[in-house]
Design an enzyme around this catalytic site. Structure first.
Site: not given
Ligand code: NCD
Length: 317
Positions: A64-65, A94, A115, A143
């Site tokens: 999703r993100t 590397k 991320r 997040h």
């Molecule tokens: C979350 C995350 O990656 O922190 N997922 C997300 O971004 N929708 C929560 C999770 O991984 O459980």
């Protein structure tokens, strides 16, 4: 020293690393922009970031993100550079540092969405970058864009982020989405939230105290039977198994979101949210219940809220 600036009502060229940067005014600017974007025609949206390039550097898996940030950039007319597996495909393999990779991506792009599994790494990148860096999740840290989309979803349904009663269930120890969301909601008055989680995954005493000091009424409960029946929302999460050292998570049993629990403890007006991905803490028979919006409205709002953020950060007008 952190160079991360507070938003204070002005997003232009700023990093989004933590909810600590936000005040109510800034949260509400995101909401206002999101509502406007939802009403804007496709062709007008495409003009907003035409000619811009957004780089996505995802050192941890994401559906999703990653996809909603990509869709957000593209729907605003920007193009994207996508590193979904930099540990296998980039020069980090590397031995290149995150700082160097960030500086290089800065030469090609107008913003970076990152991320990373290690807490604080996105902030490190933001500190060396001269372009905005958006935290798409840093380990068990924060997040922030998830908190904005979740709170927008609650706001859209109830017209306010005050005077709410909610249930949060799951992993408070490693769940970065919960951490950012509680920080956001603690800016609003008269909210009572029930926290249900296995005892191993609770907030620390310090965290609990710090939210309470900000004015959140947090009540830890021990079983489903203590859930009040008049919640505005339920918000479920999974156990963050990948953040456990050994595989201790196997022994932890999570409260289960099921149609029976909803029938017993729910009400007609509520919504049921989940940060996703869901694993085995949700009974899939619940999906057809219109109050469950995690696979629909909540996820779609992720794209709109990220469009709003990109517009606020990058738009010249
Ligand atoms: C979350 C995350 O990656 O922190 N997922 C997300 O971004 N929708 C929560 C999770 O991984 O459980």
């Amino acid at each position: 020293m952190s160079m991360i600036q507070n938003i204070n009502g002005d997003f232009k060229n700023k990093d989004i690393v933590s909810l600590n940067q936000f005040d109510r005014k800034s949260v509400e600017m995101v909401f206002k922009t999101t509502i406007k974007i939802k009403k804007t025609k496709t062709e007008d949206l495409l003009k907003i970031l035409r000619g811009k390039v957004v780089s996505l550097l995802f050192f941890e898996p994401s559906t999703r993100t990653f996809s909603s940030h990509t869709a957000a950039a593209k729907r605003l007319g920007a193009q994207t550079i996508e590193h979904q597996n930099p540990m296998q495909t980039s020069s980090v393999v590397k031995g290149e540092t995150i700082e160097d990779m960030t500086k290089i991506m800065e030469q090609y792009s107008d913003a970076i969405v990152m991320r990373h599994p290690i807490i604080g790494t996105v902030e490190k990148a933001a500190n060396v970058a001269d372009i905005p860096v958006i935290n798409a999740g840093d380990g068990a840290g924060e997040h922030p864009t998830q908190a904005l989309l979740d709170s927008f979803t609650i706001y859209e349904k109830f017209g306010t982020l005050e005077n709410l009663k909610g249930l949060f269930c799951g992993d408070f120890k490693y769940g970065r989405a919960l951490r950012s969301l509680l920080k956001l909601l603690s800016m609003y008055k008269n909210n009572t939230f029930y926290l249900l989680s296995p005892k191993e995954l609770r907030l620390t005493k310090e965290e609990l105290e710090s939210y309470k000091n900000k004015g959140l009424n947090l009540i830890e409960i021990n079983s489903e039977s203590e859930i009040p029946s008049d919640c505005n929302f339920w918000y479920w999460t999974r156990i963050q198994k990948e953040r456990f050292k050994a595989d201790k998570s196997k022994k932890i049993s999570m409260p289960m979101l099921s149609p029976e629990l909803l029938a017993r403890k729910g009400n007609k007006k509520m919504i049921v949210m989940h940060v996703l991905p869901r694993i085995d803490e949700v009974d899939k028979r619940i999906d057809s219940d219109p109050r469950c919006i995690f696979l629909t409205t909540q996820a779609k709002n992720g794209m709109y809220v990220r469009m709003a953020l990109l517009k606020l950060i990058l738009n010249d007008k």
